[in-house]
Motif scaffolding. Sequence first.
Motif, mmCIF file in Angstrom:
data_model
loop_
_atom_site.group_PDB
_atom_site.id
_atom_site.type_symbol
_atom_site.label_atom_id
_atom_site.label_comp_id
_atom_site.label_asym_id
_atom_site.label_seq_id
_atom_site.Cartn_x
_atom_site.Cartn_y
_atom_site.Cartn_z
ATOM 1 N N ARG A 122 37.646 5.394 -55.993
ATOM 2 C CA ARG A 122 38.163 5.468 -57.370
ATOM 3 C C ARG A 122 37.018 5.551 -58.377
ATOM 4 O O ARG A 122 37.060 6.323 -59.341
ATOM 5 C CB ARG A 122 39.034 4.247 -57.667
ATOM 6 C CG ARG A 122 40.408 4.297 -57.035
ATOM 7 C CD ARG A 122 41.323 3.238 -57.633
ATOM 8 N NE ARG A 122 40.822 1.884 -57.376
ATOM 9 C CZ ARG A 122 41.098 1.172 -56.287
ATOM 10 N NH1 ARG A 122 41.869 1.691 -55.339
ATOM 11 N NH2 ARG A 122 40.631 -0.052 -56.142
ATOM 12 N N ALA A 123 35.967 4.768 -58.130
ATOM 13 C CA ALA A 123 34.809 4.806 -59.033
ATOM 14 C C ALA A 123 34.127 6.166 -58.991
ATOM 15 O O ALA A 123 33.680 6.687 -60.027
ATOM 16 C CB ALA A 123 33.822 3.705 -58.647
ATOM 17 N N LEU A 124 34.057 6.763 -57.808
ATOM 18 C CA LEU A 124 33.417 8.068 -57.684
ATOM 19 C C LEU A 124 34.218 9.136 -58.425
ATOM 20 O O LEU A 124 33.636 10.031 -59.057
ATOM 21 C CB LEU A 124 33.263 8.450 -56.205
ATOM 22 C CG LEU A 124 32.472 9.732 -55.940
ATOM 23 C CD1 LEU A 124 31.033 9.575 -56.421
ATOM 24 C CD2 LEU A 124 32.498 10.101 -54.462
ATOM 25 N N ARG A 125 35.546 9.029 -58.366
ATOM 26 C CA ARG A 125 36.359 9.990 -59.117
ATOM 27 C C ARG A 125 36.076 9.880 -60.616
ATOM 28 O O ARG A 125 36.067 10.877 -61.336
ATOM 29 C CB ARG A 125 37.839 9.755 -58.830
ATOM 30 C CG ARG A 125 38.287 10.248 -57.458
ATOM 31 C CD ARG A 125 39.798 10.098 -57.287
ATOM 32 N NE ARG A 125 40.257 10.743 -56.078
ATOM 33 C CZ ARG A 125 40.324 10.157 -54.893
ATOM 34 N NH1 ARG A 125 39.950 8.875 -54.778
ATOM 35 N NH2 ARG A 125 40.741 10.812 -53.845
ATOM 36 N N GLY A 126 35.820 8.676 -61.083
ATOM 37 C CA GLY A 126 35.467 8.506 -62.488
ATOM 38 C C GLY A 126 34.121 9.119 -62.813
ATOM 39 O O GLY A 126 33.901 9.632 -63.922
ATOM 40 N N LEU A 127 33.215 9.088 -61.839
ATOM 41 C CA LEU A 127 31.872 9.652 -62.047
ATOM 42 C C LEU A 127 31.911 11.170 -62.120
ATOM 43 O O LEU A 127 31.077 11.791 -62.797
ATOM 44 C CB LEU A 127 30.947 9.188 -60.915
ATOM 45 C CG LEU A 127 29.477 9.588 -60.997
ATOM 46 C CD1 LEU A 127 28.816 8.919 -62.210
ATOM 47 C CD2 LEU A 127 28.752 9.197 -59.714
ATOM 48 N N ILE A 128 32.863 11.790 -61.425
ATOM 49 C CA ILE A 128 32.919 13.254 -61.377
ATOM 50 C C ILE A 128 33.009 13.848 -62.778
ATOM 51 O O ILE A 128 32.404 14.881 -63.075
ATOM 52 C CB ILE A 128 34.112 13.713 -60.513
ATOM 53 C CG1 ILE A 128 33.840 13.377 -59.043
ATOM 54 C CG2 ILE A 128 34.363 15.206 -60.669
ATOM 55 C CD1 ILE A 128 35.016 13.661 -58.127
ATOM 56 N N GLY A 129 33.721 13.178 -63.661
ATOM 57 C CA GLY A 129 33.860 13.691 -65.018
ATOM 58 C C GLY A 129 32.567 13.718 -65.802
ATOM 59 O O GLY A 129 32.474 14.397 -66.836
ATOM 60 N N GLN A 130 31.555 13.003 -65.320
ATOM 61 C CA GLN A 130 30.249 13.011 -66.001
ATOM 62 C C GLN A 130 29.303 14.060 -65.420
ATOM 63 O O GLN A 130 28.186 14.215 -65.902
ATOM 64 C CB GLN A 130 29.608 11.626 -65.899
ATOM 65 C CG GLN A 130 30.369 10.546 -66.658
ATOM 66 C CD GLN A 130 29.756 9.172 -66.436
ATOM 67 O OE1 GLN A 130 30.218 8.387 -65.617
ATOM 68 N NE2 GLN A 130 28.698 8.885 -67.172
ATOM 69 N N ALA A 131 29.751 14.765 -64.377
ATOM 70 C CA ALA A 131 28.925 15.798 -63.753
ATOM 71 C C ALA A 131 29.266 17.167 -64.331
ATOM 72 O O ALA A 131 30.359 17.395 -64.855
ATOM 73 C CB ALA A 131 29.142 15.796 -62.241
ATOM 74 N N ASP A 132 28.324 18.083 -64.230
ATOM 75 C CA ASP A 132 28.577 19.471 -64.604
ATOM 76 C C ASP A 132 29.103 20.259 -63.415
ATOM 77 O O ASP A 132 29.921 21.159 -63.571
ATOM 78 C CB ASP A 132 27.280 20.125 -65.106
ATOM 79 C CG ASP A 132 26.730 19.441 -66.336
ATOM 80 O OD1 ASP A 132 27.396 19.484 -67.378
ATOM 81 O OD2 ASP A 132 25.632 18.844 -66.248
ATOM 82 N N LEU A 133 28.592 19.927 -62.243
ATOM 83 C CA LEU A 133 28.974 20.634 -61.021
ATOM 84 C C LEU A 133 29.136 19.619 -59.905
ATOM 85 O O LEU A 133 28.309 18.708 -59.748
ATOM 86 C CB LEU A 133 27.888 21.652 -60.632
ATOM 87 C CG LEU A 133 28.058 22.358 -59.284
ATOM 88 C CD1 LEU A 133 29.222 23.352 -59.350
ATOM 89 C CD2 LEU A 133 26.767 23.089 -58.887
ATOM 90 N N VAL A 134 30.199 19.768 -59.105
ATOM 91 C CA VAL A 134 30.398 18.937 -57.930
ATOM 92 C C VAL A 134 30.396 19.861 -56.713
ATOM 93 O O VAL A 134 30.929 20.978 -56.759
ATOM 94 C CB VAL A 134 31.707 18.118 -58.026
ATOM 95 C CG1 VAL A 134 32.922 19.026 -58.126
ATOM 96 C CG2 VAL A 134 31.841 17.179 -56.850
ATOM 97 N N THR A 135 29.761 19.415 -55.607
ATOM 98 C CA THR A 135 29.529 20.308 -54.461
ATOM 99 C C THR A 135 30.097 19.718 -53.166
ATOM 100 O O THR A 135 29.354 19.425 -52.228
ATOM 101 C CB THR A 135 28.022 20.580 -54.291
ATOM 102 O OG1 THR A 135 27.353 19.342 -53.992
ATOM 103 C CG2 THR A 135 27.427 21.195 -55.540
ATOM 104 N N PRO A 136 31.403 19.542 -53.044
ATOM 105 C CA PRO A 136 31.979 18.931 -51.842
ATOM 106 C C PRO A 136 32.034 19.908 -50.669
ATOM 107 O O PRO A 136 32.175 21.123 -50.860
ATOM 108 C CB PRO A 136 33.394 18.560 -52.296
ATOM 109 C CG PRO A 136 33.726 19.602 -53.324
ATOM 110 C CD PRO A 136 32.437 19.884 -54.035
ATOM 111 N N ASN A 137 31.927 19.363 -49.455
ATOM 112 C CA ASN A 137 32.236 20.186 -48.293
ATOM 113 C C ASN A 137 33.751 20.168 -48.082
ATOM 114 O O ASN A 137 34.488 19.564 -48.875
ATOM 115 C CB ASN A 137 31.469 19.714 -47.056
ATOM 116 C CG ASN A 137 31.763 18.263 -46.697
ATOM 117 O OD1 ASN A 137 32.856 17.747 -46.966
ATOM 118 N ND2 ASN A 137 30.787 17.595 -46.088
#
Length: 495
Positions: A122-137
Amino acid sequence: MIPRVLSIAGTDPTGGAGIQADLKSIAATGGYGMAVVTALVAQNTRGVRGVHVPPRGFLAEQLAAVSDDVEIDAVKIGMLADGAAIEAVSHWLRSCRPPVVVLDPVMVATSGDRLLDAGAERALRGLIGQADLVTPNIPELAVLAGSAPATDWGGATTQALDVSRRFGVLVLAKGGHLPGGTVRDALVDAAGRLAGGRTIVEFRGERVDTRNTHGTGCSLSSAVATLRVRHGDWVPAVGSAREWLAESIAAGADLRVGGGNGPVHHFAGLWSRGGLHTRPVPAQLAGRWWHQVADVRRDIESLPFVRGLADGSLDRAAFDWYLAQDACYLRDYSRALASASMLATGPTEQRFWAECARGALAERERLHRAVLGGLGQPPVAPSTARYVDHLLAAAARGDYRVLVAALLPCFWIYQDLGSRLARRGGPDHPYRAWLDAYGDDEFAAQNERAIDLVTTAAATADEPTRDRMWHAFRVSCQHEVAFFTAPLAASRPTG
């Protein structure tokens, strides 16, 4: 500008993943890498054995230590082991606000096991909004989308659009986990902010048949972060990063590291194109070359012609023969100098070699009048012919660097010899004019300029070219020995 890129991630003692891979990737793609450790991981190419997570306060201290001192151009975030680490990074991002943030959401192990508990996810999902790009496999993309892992490319891009829309972030969907000989990746932006208003920009490449895939996600995300700063746009950044990574994966087996899934060879292209030897600076090359022809210089100084020139005992007929050959030499030497001017790419070099060519022609005309008395050109001695053939052959090959290296000894050898011989004897020395000509300050300055131009060209050349330059320089020095040897042999009476 060299991008200053901070990696926030865990470690890998074998060097293939985590922060170690990030630092290599950043360096290989032209950035200056920095690192803040989120977790100490006991792992190798076969798997993870243990994780030690430092206290949140220490993580915050590391982040502050970097940002309080260094202007950060981009941040790549990798492994965040727990909710406390995620909160520390999130707080730092809000206060620091780096211009580029790439998040590689390390959530699922190769085995398929979830690496974060529910609170950390849940905390990581909150962090995603502060990123410009997310690179999941593929597995991580499924977790973020709240779906089962995609089994085809269409499903992957659909999930990426959903994640992009949900979190308001650009997504790099990676198809490496999907079957097939072609590997697809895609930049996905549900808001349509990509070039031409597109929501998806796709990239394709052939799959490399290799086990050396350890750390590819870490390497790609940190390369993209670096190249985004360099290119100023996500599309060329991803394209360049994929090309670099494909090259690095293909060369990974050469490393022969580990018994499991080995690392990629981050510097394969850099080493093959740039070499491994430190490039010398001009002053180092000048000292090295001069030292390496010390034997030739000793041979010249020991010649009877040069000893007689120094003490004034040299037979006048031998000296006049030498001057006549010098006039022959200067005719073609001036042509080689003119060729150097034409081949030079910079106006400074062009002017210098052109002025030297004019000076050589003027000196030839002076010698022709003074020594030959206006008579015809004397026969060219074999030693003279061999020397000028060496110079003209270098000119004909059209390699500026090699040509000027071949021309340099006629400056350097003569100036060194003239400056030392000029101190011999008094004003009545029979060869005072010759000694003064090659020992004066003007010729010394011209010689220093020639040395600087040649050694600068050598310092910026690749190794094979620098080797050819050295060989041309050495051969010309050896021709100088023959040139100073010939006069006494030719003027000696026979019969």
